[in-house]
Design a protein around this motif. Structure first.
Motif, mmCIF file in Angstrom:
data_model
loop_
_atom_site.group_PDB
_atom_site.id
_atom_site.type_symbol
_atom_site.label_atom_id
_atom_site.label_comp_id
_atom_site.label_asym_id
_atom_site.label_seq_id
_atom_site.Cartn_x
_atom_site.Cartn_y
_atom_site.Cartn_z
ATOM 1 N N ASP A 65 -11.605 -6.497 -4.930
ATOM 2 C CA ASP A 65 -12.418 -5.371 -4.479
ATOM 3 C C ASP A 65 -13.089 -5.630 -3.137
ATOM 4 O O ASP A 65 -13.705 -4.711 -2.571
ATOM 5 C CB ASP A 65 -13.495 -5.047 -5.520
ATOM 6 C CG ASP A 65 -12.901 -4.467 -6.792
ATOM 7 O OD1 ASP A 65 -11.743 -4.007 -6.746
ATOM 8 O OD2 ASP A 65 -13.593 -4.490 -7.834
ATOM 9 N N SER A 66 -12.990 -6.853 -2.620
ATOM 10 C CA SER A 66 -13.580 -7.163 -1.317
ATOM 11 C C SER A 66 -12.614 -6.923 -0.161
ATOM 12 O O SER A 66 -12.930 -7.205 0.993
ATOM 13 C CB SER A 66 -14.045 -8.635 -1.284
ATOM 14 O OG SER A 66 -15.051 -8.868 -2.253
ATOM 15 N N ARG A 67 -11.427 -6.421 -0.471
ATOM 16 C CA ARG A 67 -10.433 -6.187 0.577
ATOM 17 C C ARG A 67 -10.924 -5.159 1.600
ATOM 18 O O ARG A 67 -11.620 -4.202 1.256
ATOM 19 C CB ARG A 67 -9.117 -5.706 -0.041
ATOM 20 C CG ARG A 67 -8.272 -6.823 -0.623
ATOM 21 C CD ARG A 67 -7.082 -6.293 -1.398
ATOM 22 N NE ARG A 67 -7.501 -5.783 -2.713
ATOM 23 C CZ ARG A 67 -6.655 -5.336 -3.628
ATOM 24 N NH1 ARG A 67 -5.349 -5.297 -3.359
ATOM 25 N NH2 ARG A 67 -7.105 -4.918 -4.806
ATOM 26 N N TYR A 76 -9.939 3.279 -0.358
ATOM 27 C CA TYR A 76 -8.521 3.392 -0.733
ATOM 28 C C TYR A 76 -8.389 3.842 -2.184
ATOM 29 O O TYR A 76 -7.568 4.720 -2.499
ATOM 30 C CB TYR A 76 -7.823 2.052 -0.521
ATOM 31 C CG TYR A 76 -6.328 2.090 -0.804
ATOM 32 C CD1 TYR A 76 -5.423 2.452 0.188
ATOM 33 C CD2 TYR A 76 -5.833 1.770 -2.068
ATOM 34 C CE1 TYR A 76 -4.056 2.496 -0.070
ATOM 35 C CE2 TYR A 76 -4.478 1.823 -2.341
ATOM 36 C CZ TYR A 76 -3.593 2.176 -1.335
ATOM 37 O OH TYR A 76 -2.239 2.221 -1.597
ATOM 38 N N GLN A 77 -9.200 3.266 -3.066
ATOM 39 C CA GLN A 77 -9.145 3.647 -4.480
ATOM 40 C C GLN A 77 -9.542 5.112 -4.679
ATOM 41 O O GLN A 77 -8.921 5.828 -5.478
ATOM 42 C CB GLN A 77 -10.056 2.735 -5.298
ATOM 43 C CG GLN A 77 -9.545 1.303 -5.418
ATOM 44 C CD GLN A 77 -10.489 0.433 -6.211
ATOM 45 O OE1 GLN A 77 -11.693 0.381 -5.937
ATOM 46 N NE2 GLN A 77 -9.961 -0.263 -7.198
ATOM 47 N N GLU A 137 -9.550 -10.311 -0.740
ATOM 48 C CA GLU A 137 -9.014 -10.332 -2.097
ATOM 49 C C GLU A 137 -9.758 -9.336 -2.972
ATOM 50 O O GLU A 137 -10.955 -9.078 -2.777
ATOM 51 C CB GLU A 137 -9.155 -11.737 -2.705
ATOM 52 C CG GLU A 137 -8.430 -12.838 -1.938
ATOM 53 C CD GLU A 137 -6.931 -12.741 -2.044
ATOM 54 O OE1 GLU A 137 -6.465 -12.119 -3.023
ATOM 55 O OE2 GLU A 137 -6.221 -13.265 -1.179
ATOM 56 N N TRP A 195 -12.171 -1.362 0.181
ATOM 57 C CA TRP A 195 -11.141 -1.086 -0.814
ATOM 58 C C TRP A 195 -11.508 0.116 -1.672
ATOM 59 O O TRP A 195 -10.633 0.826 -2.175
ATOM 60 C CB TRP A 195 -10.919 -2.318 -1.671
ATOM 61 C CG TRP A 195 -9.797 -2.191 -2.658
ATOM 62 C CD1 TRP A 195 -9.872 -2.188 -4.018
ATOM 63 C CD2 TRP A 195 -8.405 -2.015 -2.351
ATOM 64 N NE1 TRP A 195 -8.629 -2.044 -4.576
ATOM 65 C CE2 TRP A 195 -7.708 -1.936 -3.575
ATOM 66 C CE3 TRP A 195 -7.685 -1.930 -1.156
ATOM 67 C CZ2 TRP A 195 -6.327 -1.769 -3.647
ATOM 68 C CZ3 TRP A 195 -6.315 -1.760 -1.218
ATOM 69 C CH2 TRP A 195 -5.650 -1.681 -2.454
ATOM 70 N N ASN A 196 -12.797 0.372 -1.818
ATOM 71 C CA ASN A 196 -13.243 1.518 -2.615
ATOM 72 C C ASN A 196 -12.779 2.835 -2.013
ATOM 73 O O ASN A 196 -12.493 3.796 -2.737
ATOM 74 C CB ASN A 196 -14.768 1.520 -2.748
ATOM 75 C CG ASN A 196 -15.473 1.630 -1.403
ATOM 76 O OD1 ASN A 196 -15.225 0.832 -0.497
ATOM 77 N ND2 ASN A 196 -16.354 2.593 -1.262
ATOM 78 N N LEU A 219 0.828 -1.197 0.000
ATOM 79 C CA LEU A 219 0.000 0.000 0.000
ATOM 80 C C LEU A 219 0.869 1.257 0.000
ATOM 81 O O LEU A 219 2.048 1.216 0.328
ATOM 82 C CB LEU A 219 -0.927 -0.003 1.220
ATOM 83 C CG LEU A 219 -1.867 -1.204 1.338
ATOM 84 C CD1 LEU A 219 -2.616 -1.162 2.664
ATOM 85 C CD2 LEU A 219 -2.840 -1.265 0.169
ATOM 86 N N ILE A 235 -4.621 -5.515 6.326
ATOM 87 C CA ILE A 235 -5.515 -5.595 5.174
ATOM 88 C C ILE A 235 -5.867 -7.055 4.987
ATOM 89 O O ILE A 235 -5.010 -7.942 5.090
ATOM 90 C CB ILE A 235 -4.862 -4.992 3.907
ATOM 91 C CG1 ILE A 235 -5.842 -5.057 2.720
ATOM 92 C CG2 ILE A 235 -3.549 -5.669 3.570
ATOM 93 C CD1 ILE A 235 -5.381 -4.268 1.513
ATOM 94 N N ILE A 262 -9.487 -2.771 4.883
ATOM 95 C CA ILE A 262 -8.351 -2.216 5.611
ATOM 96 C C ILE A 262 -8.826 -1.861 7.012
ATOM 97 O O ILE A 262 -9.885 -1.241 7.187
ATOM 98 C CB ILE A 262 -7.813 -0.961 4.897
ATOM 99 C CG1 ILE A 262 -7.227 -1.342 3.537
ATOM 100 C CG2 ILE A 262 -6.768 -0.256 5.759
ATOM 101 C CD1 ILE A 262 -6.833 -0.158 2.681
ATOM 102 N N CYS A 271 -6.865 8.181 3.628
ATOM 103 C CA CYS A 271 -7.961 7.305 4.077
ATOM 104 C C CYS A 271 -8.290 7.547 5.554
ATOM 105 O O CYS A 271 -9.461 7.572 5.942
ATOM 106 C CB CYS A 271 -7.590 5.844 3.882
ATOM 107 S SG CYS A 271 -7.526 5.270 2.175
#
Length: 218
Positions: A162-164, A186-187, A160, A183-184, A120, A157, A166, A128
């Motif tokens: 997009d289901s990750r 973070y993106q 896997e 994860w969205n 990361l 974290i 944090i 975030c």
């Protein structure tokens, strides 16, 4: 290379002086076992042989992961001469691709290594944290007035794709709490920094923490 010395330190409980091993430089290519000890903080702990108290050793060290191209300089008492920092910065710049960071406490060093090992970006992680605090404060107006200044730390974290998820940990009313973000988030935060490259950390041993995020948000 790893540089290992001895010094004398008093026990925080009984006050007796003892010899303590300190690590002025931690090179995990030469001593890979030091990575886990840095991540869990045990490399900075010593047990008093007289009373059994576990003490925290505070000292300056340079953590170096040549394979991962990461250097983190722990400076508990302040800064090094600018000329020394510039010399190492230029050396790593010639090797290309290094992430250089400066921290003031052992917990922050541990966090930087954990974030890097998770693949990361620590600047995105700080964004975030900021966004997560804002959302939590908005949903829970009963939060203390100083909630935004509370110390959030990257914990792990999991998952896997997009289901990750944090996980951040933070202190609240004497207890350690945890909060998960998708994860969205973070993106989205990564996208903010991509669209504003001037906000990215510059060259050299930069402090990337809550003060840094405050400087680019405000």
């Amino acid at each position: 290379m790893s540089i290992i010395n001895e010094t004398s330190a008093p026990c925080s409980k009984c006050g007796q002086q003892h010899k303590v091993v300190i690590y002025r430089s931690i090179n995990i290519s030469e001593n890979p076992e030091f990575k886990e000890r840095t991540k869990d903080g045990s490399i900075f702990l010593w047990e008093c042989p007289h009373c059994g108290q576990v003490n925290l050793a505070r000292y300056e060290t340079l953590y170096h992961d040549p394979a991962g191209k990461l250097m983190v300089w722990l400076l508990p008492e302040g800064d090094l001469p600018e000329s020394q920092m510039q010399s190492i910065t230029m050396h790593t710049k010639a090797m290309g691709g290094y992430v250089l960071r400066r921290v003031n406490d052992t917990g922050s060093l541990m966090e930087k290594v954990l974030i890097h090992d998770a693949g990361l970006d620590d600047a995105v992680i700080e964004m975030c944290k900021y966004v997560t605090k804002l959302e939590m404060a908005a949903k829970m107006p009963e939060q203390d007035a100083d909630f935004m200044s509370s110390a959030f730390h990257f914990y792990r974290i999991e998952g896997e794709g997009d289901s990750r998820l944090i996980t951040f940990s933070y202190p609240h009313k004497g207890q350690m709490m945890g909060v998960n973000i998708g994860w969205n988030v973070y993106q989205d935060c990564s996208g903010i920094l991509e669209r504003n490259p001037q906000a990215r950390p510059g060259e050299g041993f930069i402090r990337v923490d809550s003060s840094w995020i405050d400087s680019i948000i405000r």
